[in-house]
Each structure stands twice: as C-alpha cells, then as structure tokens.
Design a protein around this motif. Structure first.
Motif, PDB file in Angstrom:
ATOM      1  N   GLY A   9       1.153  -1.036  -0.177  1.00 44.92           N
ATOM      2  CA  GLY A   9      -0.061   0.183   0.224  1.00 44.92           C
ATOM      3  C   GLY A   9       0.688   1.027  -0.100  1.00 44.92           C
ATOM      4  N   LEU A  10       0.307   2.542   0.371  1.00 44.04           N
ATOM      5  CA  LEU A  10       0.800   3.749   0.644  1.00 44.04           C
ATOM      6  C   LEU A  10       1.339   4.215   2.056  1.00 44.04           C
ATOM      7  CD1 LEU A  10       1.862   6.313  -0.844  1.00 44.04           C
ATOM      8  CD2 LEU A  10      -0.179   6.959  -1.046  1.00 44.04           C
ATOM      9  N   VAL A  11       2.344   3.975   2.351  1.00 46.53           N
ATOM     10  CA  VAL A  11       2.727   5.011   3.443  1.00 46.53           C
ATOM     11  C   VAL A  11       3.395   5.872   3.467  1.00 46.53           C
ATOM     12  CG1 VAL A  11       4.221   3.131   3.485  1.00 46.53           C
ATOM     13  CG2 VAL A  11       3.901   3.800   6.054  1.00 46.53           C
ATOM     14  N   GLN A  12       3.373   6.766   4.481  1.00 42.15           N
ATOM     15  CA  GLN A  12       4.314   7.976   4.372  1.00 42.15           C
ATOM     16  C   GLN A  12       6.309   7.665   4.700  1.00 42.15           C
ATOM     17  OE1 GLN A  12       3.104  10.731   7.122  1.00 42.15           O
ATOM     18  NE2 GLN A  12       2.203  11.480   4.763  1.00 42.15           N
ATOM     19  N   ALA A  13       6.392   8.480   4.426  1.00 42.46           N
ATOM     20  CA  ALA A  13       8.281   7.539   5.265  1.00 42.46           C
ATOM     21  C   ALA A  13       8.708   7.525   6.890  1.00 42.46           C
ATOM     22  CB  ALA A  13       9.263   8.844   4.862  1.00 42.46           C
ATOM     23  N   GLY A  14       8.853   6.669   7.092  1.00 44.55           N
ATOM     24  CA  GLY A  14       9.251   6.732   8.610  1.00 44.55           C
ATOM     25  C   GLY A  14       7.829   5.357   8.911  1.00 44.55           C
ATOM     26  N   GLY A  15       7.030   5.434   8.378  1.00 43.00           N
ATOM     27  CA  GLY A  15       5.864   4.683   8.251  1.00 43.00           C
ATOM     28  C   GLY A  15       6.027   3.400   8.352  1.00 43.00           C
ATOM     29  N   GLN A 116       2.643  -4.148  -4.245  1.00 39.47           N
ATOM     30  CA  GLN A 116       2.888  -2.427  -4.880  1.00 39.47           C
ATOM     31  C   GLN A 116       3.524  -2.134  -3.470  1.00 39.47           C
ATOM     32  OE1 GLN A 116       4.313  -0.949  -7.308  1.00 39.47           O
ATOM     33  NE2 GLN A 116       5.561   0.465  -6.005  1.00 39.47           N
ATOM     34  N   VAL A 117       4.176  -1.763  -2.603  1.00 41.03           N
ATOM     35  CA  VAL A 117       4.235  -0.777  -1.544  1.00 41.03           C
ATOM     36  C   VAL A 117       5.373   0.672  -1.794  1.00 41.03           C
ATOM     37  CG1 VAL A 117       5.985  -0.638   0.695  1.00 41.03           C
ATOM     38  CG2 VAL A 117       5.239  -3.426  -0.261  1.00 41.03           C
ATOM     39  N   THR A 118       4.357   1.876  -1.661  1.00 38.08           N
ATOM     40  CA  THR A 118       4.845   3.246  -1.547  1.00 38.08           C
ATOM     41  C   THR A 118       5.564   3.567  -0.542  1.00 38.08           C
ATOM     42  OG1 THR A 118       3.550   2.651  -4.002  1.00 38.08           O
ATOM     43  CG2 THR A 118       4.079   4.757  -3.581  1.00 38.08           C
ATOM     44  N   VAL A 119       6.035   4.014  -1.224  1.00 42.50           N
ATOM     45  CA  VAL A 119       6.496   5.132   0.054  1.00 42.50           C
ATOM     46  C   VAL A 119       6.603   6.589  -0.289  1.00 42.50           C
ATOM     47  CG1 VAL A 119       7.848   5.772   2.326  1.00 42.50           C
ATOM     48  CG2 VAL A 119       7.808   3.017   1.383  1.00 42.50           C
ATOM     49  N   SER A 120       5.718   7.373   0.503  1.00 47.41           N
ATOM     50  CA  SER A 120       6.349   8.801   0.142  1.00 47.41           C
ATOM     51  C   SER A 120       6.521   9.727   1.409  1.00 47.41           C
ATOM     52  CB  SER A 120       4.735   9.036  -0.021  1.00 47.41           C
ATOM     53  OG  SER A 120       4.063   9.414   1.697  1.00 47.41           O
ATOM     54  N   SER A 121       6.825  10.781   0.630  1.00 38.40           N
ATOM     55  CA  SER A 121       8.435  11.455   1.578  1.00 38.40           C
ATOM     56  C   SER A 121       8.521  12.875   2.021  1.00 38.40           C
ATOM     57  CB  SER A 121       9.152  12.209   0.113  1.00 38.40           C
ATOM     58  OG  SER A 121       9.411  12.632  -0.606  1.00 38.40           O
TER      59      SER A 121
END
Length: 121
Positions: A9-15, A116-121
C-alpha cells in the motif's frame, strides 16, 4: 506451491507495513522463504530469507535493522515486517520459495505475483 503476497500500500516515510505471503498447494515448512523487491527500472533485488523452521534469517544490508522476516508454518504463511520505511523502499515486493535459501533470485523455483509498496516523502 502457489504463493500470493499481500499487504502492500501507500505509506508515509517513517511508517510501517507488514506484508504477508500465503501459500497453497504444499506446506511451506519444506521451503526456505525469500523476499525480493523490484523498483521501476531496476533489477529485482534480495531483501531477505528465512530458514524452514524460522530459526534463522538473512537480511540484506540495505534493510537490516528495519525489516524482519517471520513465518507461521501452521498457517502456511510468511511475513515481512517493514519499519522506518524510506522512499527508496518503494517497489513491488515478491515472496519466493525453494528448498535452498539464497540471496540469488535464480535459486528460487516458486514466486508470488508481488504487492506494491509505495513510500511517500
């Protein structure tokens, strides 16, 4: 053995995220279970593997200290716990199985479809 990865999934940086790999057809207790990832435009790279009984893991230096692998042979599943995620961890993550454990993707006979793994900054 059929493998199916889930939990991306979509997760924020540090998550954190926890990926699961469910197996069907055969018991995974006979197999080393590996995790790999592939970012856009890059080759599929080793993340880690776990031995048949779960007593030992080998984790890539790039994720060591942040990612851990575990397994539950009774549930025929293996897990990838990802903490302190970084944007560079963005990739499709694959689980794999083989009678041998290795960092070389060519060793693994069985592969899941990826999540899919998406890490947002």
């Amino acid at each position: 053995v059929q493998l199916q990865a889930s939990g991306g999934g979509l997760v924020q940086a540090g998550g954190s995220l926890r990926l699961a790999c469910a197996a069907a057809g055969r018991t995974i207790s006979n197999y080393y279970m590996g995790w790999f990832r592939q970012a856009p435009g890059k080759e599929r790279e080793f993340v880690g593997y776990i031995t048949r009984g779960g007593g030992h893991t080998d984790i890539a230096d790039s994720v060591k200290g942040r990612f851990t692998i575990s397994r539950d042979n009774a549930k025929n599943a293996v897990y990838l716990q990802m903490n302190s995620l970084k944007p560079e961890d963005t990739a499709v993550y694959y689980c794999a199985a083989d009678s041998l454990g290795s960092s070389r993707r060519s060793i693994y006979a069985y592969w899941g479809q990826g999540t899919q793994v998406t890490v947002s900054s």
